[in-house]
Design a protein around this motif. Structure first.
Motif, PDB file in Angstrom:
ATOM      1  N   SER A  41       0.829  -1.213   0.000  1.00 34.81           N
ATOM      2  CA  SER A  41       0.000   0.000   0.000  1.00 34.81           C
ATOM      3  C   SER A  41       0.862   1.262   0.000  1.00 34.81           C
ATOM      4  CB  SER A  41      -0.938   0.011   1.203  1.00 34.81           C
ATOM      5  OG  SER A  41      -0.188   0.113   2.401  1.00 34.81           O
ATOM      6  N   LYS A  42       2.152   1.104   0.328  1.00 32.32           N
ATOM      7  CA  LYS A  42       3.057   2.261   0.320  1.00 32.32           C
ATOM      8  C   LYS A  42       3.593   2.550  -1.076  1.00 32.32           C
ATOM      9  CE  LYS A  42       4.655   1.772   5.081  1.00 32.32           C
ATOM     10  NZ  LYS A  42       4.857   0.459   5.693  1.00 32.32           N
ATOM     11  N   MET A  43       3.334   1.653  -2.033  1.00 31.46           N
ATOM     12  CA  MET A  43       3.840   1.842  -3.383  1.00 31.46           C
ATOM     13  C   MET A  43       2.963   2.781  -4.187  1.00 31.46           C
ATOM     14  SD  MET A  43       5.086  -1.942  -4.642  1.00 31.46           S
ATOM     15  CE  MET A  43       5.896  -1.334  -6.140  1.00 31.46           C
ATOM     16  N   ASP A  44       3.598   3.635  -4.972  1.00 35.80           N
ATOM     17  CA  ASP A  44       2.855   4.472  -5.910  1.00 35.80           C
ATOM     18  C   ASP A  44       2.489   3.619  -7.118  1.00 35.80           C
ATOM     19  OD1 ASP A  44       3.090   6.760  -4.373  1.00 35.80           O
ATOM     20  OD2 ASP A  44       5.032   7.275  -5.235  1.00 35.80           O
ATOM     21  N   GLY A  45       1.364   3.894  -7.711  1.00 31.99           N
ATOM     22  CA  GLY A  45       1.003   3.232  -8.956  1.00 31.99           C
ATOM     23  C   GLY A  45       0.139   2.006  -8.793  1.00 31.99           C
ATOM     24  N   ILE A  46      -0.243   1.673  -7.560  1.00 31.47           N
ATOM     25  CA  ILE A  46      -1.151   0.544  -7.359  1.00 31.47           C
ATOM     26  C   ILE A  46      -2.556   1.087  -7.143  1.00 31.47           C
ATOM     27  CG2 ILE A  46      -1.807  -1.350  -5.826  1.00 31.47           C
ATOM     28  CD1 ILE A  46       1.088  -1.970  -5.386  1.00 31.47           C
ATOM     29  N   ARG A  54      -2.969 -16.134  -3.208  1.00 29.92           N
ATOM     30  CA  ARG A  54      -2.934 -15.203  -4.329  1.00 29.92           C
ATOM     31  C   ARG A  54      -2.887 -13.754  -3.866  1.00 29.92           C
ATOM     32  NH1 ARG A  54      -1.414 -18.861  -6.944  1.00 29.92           N
ATOM     33  NH2 ARG A  54      -2.291 -19.700  -8.847  1.00 29.92           N
ATOM     34  N   VAL A  55      -2.047 -12.978  -4.517  1.00 28.93           N
ATOM     35  CA  VAL A  55      -2.032 -11.533  -4.337  1.00 28.93           C
ATOM     36  C   VAL A  55      -2.219 -10.931  -5.717  1.00 28.93           C
ATOM     37  CG1 VAL A  55      -0.667  -9.516  -3.659  1.00 28.93           C
ATOM     38  CG2 VAL A  55      -0.511 -11.634  -2.334  1.00 28.93           C
ATOM     39  N   VAL A  56      -3.281 -10.137  -5.872  1.00 30.94           N
ATOM     40  CA  VAL A  56      -3.566  -9.508  -7.162  1.00 30.94           C
ATOM     41  C   VAL A  56      -3.318  -8.012  -7.035  1.00 30.94           C
ATOM     42  CG1 VAL A  56      -5.288  -9.113  -8.959  1.00 30.94           C
ATOM     43  CG2 VAL A  56      -5.290 -11.267  -7.670  1.00 30.94           C
ATOM     44  N   VAL A  57      -2.462  -7.509  -7.910  1.00 31.33           N
ATOM     45  CA  VAL A  57      -2.091  -6.097  -7.896  1.00 31.33           C
ATOM     46  C   VAL A  57      -2.496  -5.478  -9.218  1.00 31.33           C
ATOM     47  CG1 VAL A  57      -0.166  -4.466  -7.791  1.00 31.33           C
ATOM     48  CG2 VAL A  57      -0.125  -6.531  -6.377  1.00 31.33           C
ATOM     49  N   LYS A  58      -3.293  -4.415  -9.163  1.00 24.68           N
ATOM     50  CA  LYS A  58      -3.650  -3.692 -10.377  1.00 24.68           C
ATOM     51  C   LYS A  58      -3.026  -2.310 -10.315  1.00 24.68           C
ATOM     52  CE  LYS A  58      -7.979  -6.126 -11.137  1.00 24.68           C
ATOM     53  NZ  LYS A  58      -9.440  -6.039 -11.280  1.00 24.68           N
ATOM     54  N   GLY A  59      -2.503  -1.873 -11.453  1.00 25.88           N
ATOM     55  CA  GLY A  59      -1.901  -0.550 -11.502  1.00 25.88           C
ATOM     56  C   GLY A  59      -0.802  -0.477 -12.539  1.00 25.88           C
ATOM     57  N   THR A  60       0.097   0.477 -12.347  1.00 24.40           N
ATOM     58  CA  THR A  60       1.153   0.723 -13.334  1.00 24.40           C
ATOM     59  C   THR A  60       2.494   0.162 -12.882  1.00 24.40           C
ATOM     60  OG1 THR A  60       1.511   2.891 -12.333  1.00 24.40           O
ATOM     61  CG2 THR A  60       0.052   2.809 -14.234  1.00 24.40           C
ATOM     62  N   VAL A  61       2.519  -0.500 -11.739  1.00 20.81           N
ATOM     63  CA  VAL A  61       3.776  -1.060 -11.243  1.00 20.81           C
ATOM     64  C   VAL A  61       4.137  -2.325 -12.029  1.00 20.81           C
ATOM     65  CG1 VAL A  61       3.593  -0.142  -8.911  1.00 20.81           C
ATOM     66  CG2 VAL A  61       2.554  -2.355  -9.447  1.00 20.81           C
ATOM     67  N   THR A  62       5.418  -2.679 -12.010  1.00 16.55           N
ATOM     68  CA  THR A  62       5.862  -3.904 -12.669  1.00 16.55           C
ATOM     69  C   THR A  62       5.984  -5.018 -11.642  1.00 16.55           C
ATOM     70  OG1 THR A  62       8.209  -3.461 -12.325  1.00 16.55           O
ATOM     71  CG2 THR A  62       7.212  -2.548 -14.321  1.00 16.55           C
ATOM     72  N   ALA A  63       6.006  -6.242 -12.135  1.00 18.54           N
ATOM     73  CA  ALA A  63       6.159  -7.397 -11.253  1.00 18.54           C
ATOM     74  C   ALA A  63       7.470  -7.310 -10.474  1.00 18.54           C
ATOM     75  CB  ALA A  63       6.108  -8.683 -12.075  1.00 18.54           C
ATOM     76  N   ASP A  64       8.520  -6.885 -11.148  1.00 16.30           N
ATOM     77  CA  ASP A  64       9.825  -6.765 -10.495  1.00 16.30           C
ATOM     78  C   ASP A  64       9.778  -5.774  -9.335  1.00 16.30           C
ATOM     79  OD1 ASP A  64      10.994  -8.622 -12.123  1.00 16.30           O
ATOM     80  OD2 ASP A  64      11.898  -7.169 -13.488  1.00 16.30           O
ATOM     81  N   GLN A  65       9.070  -4.659  -9.544  1.00 18.81           N
ATOM     82  CA  GLN A  65       8.961  -3.645  -8.490  1.00 18.81           C
ATOM     83  C   GLN A  65       8.246  -4.206  -7.271  1.00 18.81           C
ATOM     84  OE1 GLN A  65       7.006  -0.660 -10.901  1.00 18.81           O
ATOM     85  NE2 GLN A  65       8.820   0.646 -10.903  1.00 18.81           N
ATOM     86  N   VAL A  66       7.181  -4.966  -7.513  1.00 16.74           N
ATOM     87  CA  VAL A  66       6.409  -5.543  -6.412  1.00 16.74           C
ATOM     88  C   VAL A  66       7.253  -6.567  -5.648  1.00 16.74           C
ATOM     89  CG1 VAL A  66       4.405  -6.955  -5.822  1.00 16.74           C
ATOM     90  CG2 VAL A  66       4.178  -5.121  -7.511  1.00 16.74           C
ATOM     91  N   LEU A  67       7.926  -7.440  -6.376  1.00 19.43           N
ATOM     92  CA  LEU A  67       8.743  -8.475  -5.732  1.00 19.43           C
ATOM     93  C   LEU A  67       9.911  -7.848  -4.970  1.00 19.43           C
ATOM     94  CD1 LEU A  67       8.711 -11.168  -8.550  1.00 19.43           C
ATOM     95  CD2 LEU A  67       7.590 -11.326  -6.316  1.00 19.43           C
TER      96      LEU A  67
END
Length: 79
Positions: A30-35, A46-59
């Protein structure tokens, strides 16, 4: 309209064993921009992320928690 073009849905398999785990994942991400949307489901891991972030950024963002808790996460699908 450029936002929607860049927006993606990322599905991760995250080793969450309890609500505490999913709570930690939500807190971190939740601290990430773009989600724009974030859902966690403990039974299916399962964790589902919608937004402009990339998988690498999330991991990368989850890495300290994953390392500290000895858990694993992986991208399952991207749309």
């Amino acid at each position: 309209e450029t936002m929607s073009a860049d927006s993606r849905t990322l599905v991760f398999d995250v080793e969450m064993t309890c609500e505490g785990c999913s709570g930690a994942v939500k807190r971190i991400l939740s601290k990430m921009d773009g989600i724009t949307e974030l859902t966690t489901d403990v039974p299916t891991r399962r964790v589902v992320v919608k937004g402009t972030v990339t998988a690498d950024q999330v991991l990368e963002k989850l890495k300290p928690w994953l390392t500290a808790s000895g858990k694993h996460a992986a991208l399952v699908s991207e749309a």
